[in-house]
Design an enzyme around this catalytic site. Structure first.
Site, PDB file in Angstrom:
ATOM      1  N   HIS A   1     -24.790  -0.860 -39.858  1.00 25.08           N
ATOM      2  CA  HIS A   1     -24.819  -2.272 -39.498  1.00 25.08           C
ATOM      3  C   HIS A   1     -23.536  -2.931 -39.967  1.00 25.08           C
ATOM      4  O   HIS A   1     -23.089  -2.632 -41.074  1.00 25.08           O
ATOM      5  CB  HIS A   1     -26.023  -2.943 -40.166  1.00 25.08           C
ATOM      6  CG  HIS A   1     -26.097  -4.413 -39.904  1.00 25.08           C
ATOM      7  ND1 HIS A   1     -26.508  -4.922 -38.688  1.00 25.08           N
ATOM      8  CD2 HIS A   1     -25.774  -5.492 -40.681  1.00 25.08           C
ATOM      9  CE1 HIS A   1     -26.454  -6.248 -38.739  1.00 25.08           C
ATOM     10  NE2 HIS A   1     -26.007  -6.615 -39.930  1.00 25.08           N
TER      11      HIS A   1
ATOM     12  N   GLY B   1     -13.012   2.426  -6.677  1.00 27.34           N
ATOM     13  CA  GLY B   1     -12.897   1.077  -6.111  1.00 27.34           C
ATOM     14  C   GLY B   1     -13.092   0.006  -7.169  1.00 27.34           C
ATOM     15  O   GLY B   1     -12.320  -0.954  -7.246  1.00 27.34           O
TER      16      GLY B   1
HETATM   17  P1  NAI Z   1     -17.516   7.402  -4.786  1.00 25.49           P
HETATM   18  O1  NAI Z   1     -18.228   8.474  -4.083  1.00 25.49           O
HETATM   19  O2  NAI Z   1     -17.842   7.084  -6.201  1.00 25.49           O
HETATM   20  O3  NAI Z   1     -17.702   6.020  -3.966  1.00 25.49           O
HETATM   21  C1  NAI Z   1     -17.299   5.876  -2.629  1.00 25.49           C
HETATM   22  C2  NAI Z   1     -18.033   4.693  -2.007  1.00 25.49           C
HETATM   23  O4  NAI Z   1     -17.476   4.443  -0.714  1.00 25.49           O
HETATM   24  C3  NAI Z   1     -19.518   4.953  -1.787  1.00 25.49           C
HETATM   25  O5  NAI Z   1     -20.237   3.911  -2.408  1.00 25.49           O
HETATM   26  C4  NAI Z   1     -19.665   4.959  -0.272  1.00 25.49           C
HETATM   27  O6  NAI Z   1     -20.909   4.453   0.155  1.00 25.49           O
HETATM   28  C5  NAI Z   1     -18.515   4.069   0.177  1.00 25.49           C
HETATM   29  N1  NAI Z   1     -18.042   4.283   1.561  1.00 25.49           N
HETATM   30  C6  NAI Z   1     -17.804   5.468   2.181  1.00 25.49           C
HETATM   31  N2  NAI Z   1     -17.340   5.250   3.442  1.00 25.49           N
HETATM   32  C7  NAI Z   1     -17.267   3.901   3.624  1.00 25.49           C
HETATM   33  C8  NAI Z   1     -16.849   3.058   4.724  1.00 25.49           C
HETATM   34  N3  NAI Z   1     -16.379   3.555   5.884  1.00 25.49           N
HETATM   35  N4  NAI Z   1     -16.924   1.714   4.572  1.00 25.49           N
HETATM   36  C9  NAI Z   1     -17.386   1.190   3.397  1.00 25.49           C
HETATM   37  N5  NAI Z   1     -17.779   1.945   2.340  1.00 25.49           N
HETATM   38  C10 NAI Z   1     -17.710   3.286   2.436  1.00 25.49           C
HETATM   39  O7  NAI Z   1     -15.974   7.733  -4.592  1.00 25.49           O
HETATM   40  P2  NAI Z   1     -14.644   7.221  -5.332  1.00 25.49           P
HETATM   41  O8  NAI Z   1     -14.857   5.911  -5.977  1.00 25.49           O
HETATM   42  O9  NAI Z   1     -13.582   7.361  -4.312  1.00 25.49           O
HETATM   43  O10 NAI Z   1     -14.445   8.284  -6.486  1.00 25.49           O
HETATM   44  C11 NAI Z   1     -14.252   9.658  -6.160  1.00 25.49           C
HETATM   45  C12 NAI Z   1     -14.693  10.567  -7.276  1.00 25.49           C
HETATM   46  O11 NAI Z   1     -13.868  10.417  -8.407  1.00 25.49           O
HETATM   47  C13 NAI Z   1     -16.114  10.294  -7.696  1.00 25.49           C
HETATM   48  O12 NAI Z   1     -16.825  11.503  -7.663  1.00 25.49           O
HETATM   49  C14 NAI Z   1     -15.996   9.784  -9.089  1.00 25.49           C
HETATM   50  O13 NAI Z   1     -17.055  10.257  -9.907  1.00 25.49           O
HETATM   51  C15 NAI Z   1     -14.653  10.316  -9.568  1.00 25.49           C
HETATM   52  N6  NAI Z   1     -14.067   9.341 -10.489  1.00 25.49           N
HETATM   53  C16 NAI Z   1     -14.615   9.208 -11.735  1.00 25.49           C
HETATM   54  C17 NAI Z   1     -14.146   8.259 -12.601  1.00 25.49           C
HETATM   55  C18 NAI Z   1     -14.803   8.105 -13.927  1.00 25.49           C
HETATM   56  O14 NAI Z   1     -15.529   8.993 -14.341  1.00 25.49           O
HETATM   57  N7  NAI Z   1     -14.613   6.995 -14.641  1.00 25.49           N
HETATM   58  C19 NAI Z   1     -13.030   7.374 -12.252  1.00 25.49           C
HETATM   59  C20 NAI Z   1     -12.573   7.570 -10.914  1.00 25.49           C
HETATM   60  C21 NAI Z   1     -13.074   8.539 -10.087  1.00 25.49           C
END
Ligand code: NAI
Length: 469
Positions: free
Chosen positions: A448, A188
């Protein structure tokens, strides 16, 4: 003729599967990797990490030109974004990476099989070939590396045009005027940042009362403040309960998570980013005796073995940190164990990075976890505003926070928000892997002028002897 036989069959060609396949081949095994996509690399290379970083870089350049070049005395004319060109560049980045894996497979003599695999039990795998026809393969070891998919939100069907998953948010052909992002997790905030920088009004609705749930509290607060200052609007402590299509897009209704009155939000587009689910359907798991845990992930023991003899699983499909680099480590460790070596994954030192501006990076325990565990700890913090290089670069947002055992000085965690946080975190990761202390970091000569000096200063600050604050 019997089924073609291999030493190991890997199902899934993402970072876990393809890296595991290469390592197995290096160890002298005959390896097949079955992947149903046209290109290797899985979610990460095709519709995840790599394309999002390409668009983050492009939108970062635009933001720099629009908001920061003038500070350096650089004048620009009217800026315009060519979305088609930006997307074409992103697609070239994807293609060059996925073709790179084809090359690595050829180099290492991994057989790439293009099709959909299902377990038949007894060491056999059935493949419906993408080109038509079918094959049966056989091996004493089969590795499930099938990854994950975007979790759906009931009542809000993803069409990748108006209601987007991360896949659609990486492929828009124009800049939407407005976007609602459901979920203030990594996806997000990263993809919300891309479109916000390009001019979209982005509103984030999050169930919890903070962004980026697993991160250290101070980092979460600082991140929200930074992104809010860039124009992203946050509606925290609200849960999306229903939605409806409108002539212009979508209306979603959210209620305060603690209960209370419903509030309506409207936008042209909605990005659903509420987590990811394991890919376990249509793989023949039940028939082969592969059990799932209560959360629907493939159940494995500490050797990554599933409940079916000779079947192993790695990466997102087993849960834990759903990160490409965690999957890679598991792929390598598993293959080394299958080859009789001592493969090992150090889960306590897996870093995680959020590629927003500023970046956030984290390893080890958060301050909240140390408090909850009753650990006697030291905390050292150093702001980039006091780092000469950050000032010269013109980006001083953020800080480094190091946590250490008070008695031994051993580094227990490091949390960074700021420029190049994802690179800087590696110093703390390496220190932790070697069982290092804040004194080890503090007495290591840092070049540095570098941003990494902020890590050294944070280590010094833990003993109240930072030199530059
Ligand atoms: P996430 O688990 O990081 O975040 C999902 C968020 O949605 C949570 O904060 C949750 O409380 C909220 N949520 C759930 N249901 C909801 C609702 N009905 N209304 C409002 N809020 C709600 O999941 P995300 O961002 O989809 O990422 C998925 C996976 O992909 C994660 O495990 C992440 O680590 C991985 N990922 C890693 C990246 C990186 O390492 N840079 C980049 C993108 C994804």
């Amino acid at each position: 003729m019997g089924a073609p036989s291999y030493d190991v069959i890997v199902i899934g060609g993402g970072p876990g599967g393809y890296v595991g396949a290469i390592r197995a081949a290096q160890l002298g095994m005959r390896v097949a990797c079955v992947e149903k996509r046209d290109t290797l690399g899985g979610t990460c290379l095709n519709v995840g990490c790599i394309p999002s970083k390409a668009l983050l870089q492009s939108s970062h350049h635009f933001d720099d030109a629009k908001n920061h070049f003038a500070d350096h005395g650089i004048q620009t004319g009217t800026l315009k974004v060519d979305v088609a060109k930006m997307m074409a560049r992103k697609n070239e980045v994807i293609a060059s990476n996925t073709k790179g894996i084809d090359f690595l497979f050829k180099k290492n003599k991994v057989d790439r099989i293009h099709g959909h695999a299902r377990l038949l039990g007894g060491g056999k795998v059935h493949v419906d070939l993408a080109a038509g026809g079918e094959r049966t393969l056989e091996a004493p070891a089969i590795v499930l590396a099938t990854g994950s998919f975007s979790a759906p939100l009931a009542g809000l069907e993803v069409d990748e045009k108006t209601v987007l998953s991360s896949t659609g948010a990486l492929e828009l052909d124009r800049i939407p005027e407005t976007m609602i992002v459901i979920g203030a997790g990594v996806i997000g905030l990263e993809l919300g940042s891309v479109w916000s920088r390009l001019g979209t009004r982005v509103q984030v609705i999050e169930y919890l009362d903070h962004v980026l749930p697993p991160l250290d509290g101070e980092i979460r607060t600082a991140m929200q403040k930074s992104l809010a200052a860039q124009g992203i609007e946050f509606h925290l402590g609200r849960s999306v309960v229903r939605s409806e299509r409108t002539a212009k897009g979508v209306r979603v209704f959210a209620t305060p998570s603690a209960g209370g009155e419903e509030q309506a939000f409207e936008a042209q587009t909605v990005l659903v980013a509420i987590g990811r689910r394991p890919v376990t359907a249509d793989l023949g798991l039940e028939a082969a005796g592969v059990a799932l845990n209560a959360r629907g992930f493939v159940q494995v023991d500490e050797t990554l073995a599933t409940t079916a003899k000779g079947v192993y699983a790695i990466g997102d499909v087993i849960g834990g940190m759903m990160l490409a680099h965690k999957a890679e480590e598991e792929g390598v460790a598993l293959m080394e164990r299958l080859a009789g070596q001592a493969g090992h994954v150090d889960y306590a030192t897996i870093p995680s990075v959020v590629y927003t501006t500023p970046e956030a990076a984290s390893v080890g325990q958060t301050e909240e976890q140390l408090k909850a565990d009753g650990v006697d700890y030291l905390v050292g913090k150093f702001p980039f505003a006091a780092n000469g290089r950050a000032k010269a670069n013109g980006f001083t947002d953020g800080f480094v926070k190091v946590l250490a055992n008070r008695r031994t000085g051993r580094v227990l965690g490091c949390h960074i928000i700021g420029p190049q946080a994802g690179d800087l975190i590696m110093e703390a990761v390496t220190a932790m892997v070697y069982g290092g202390s804040i004194q080890d970091i503090a007495y290591t000569c840092h070049p540095h002028p570098q941003l990494a000096e902020a890590v050294k200063e944070a280590a010094l600050a833990a003993e109240k002897r930072a030199l530059h604050i």
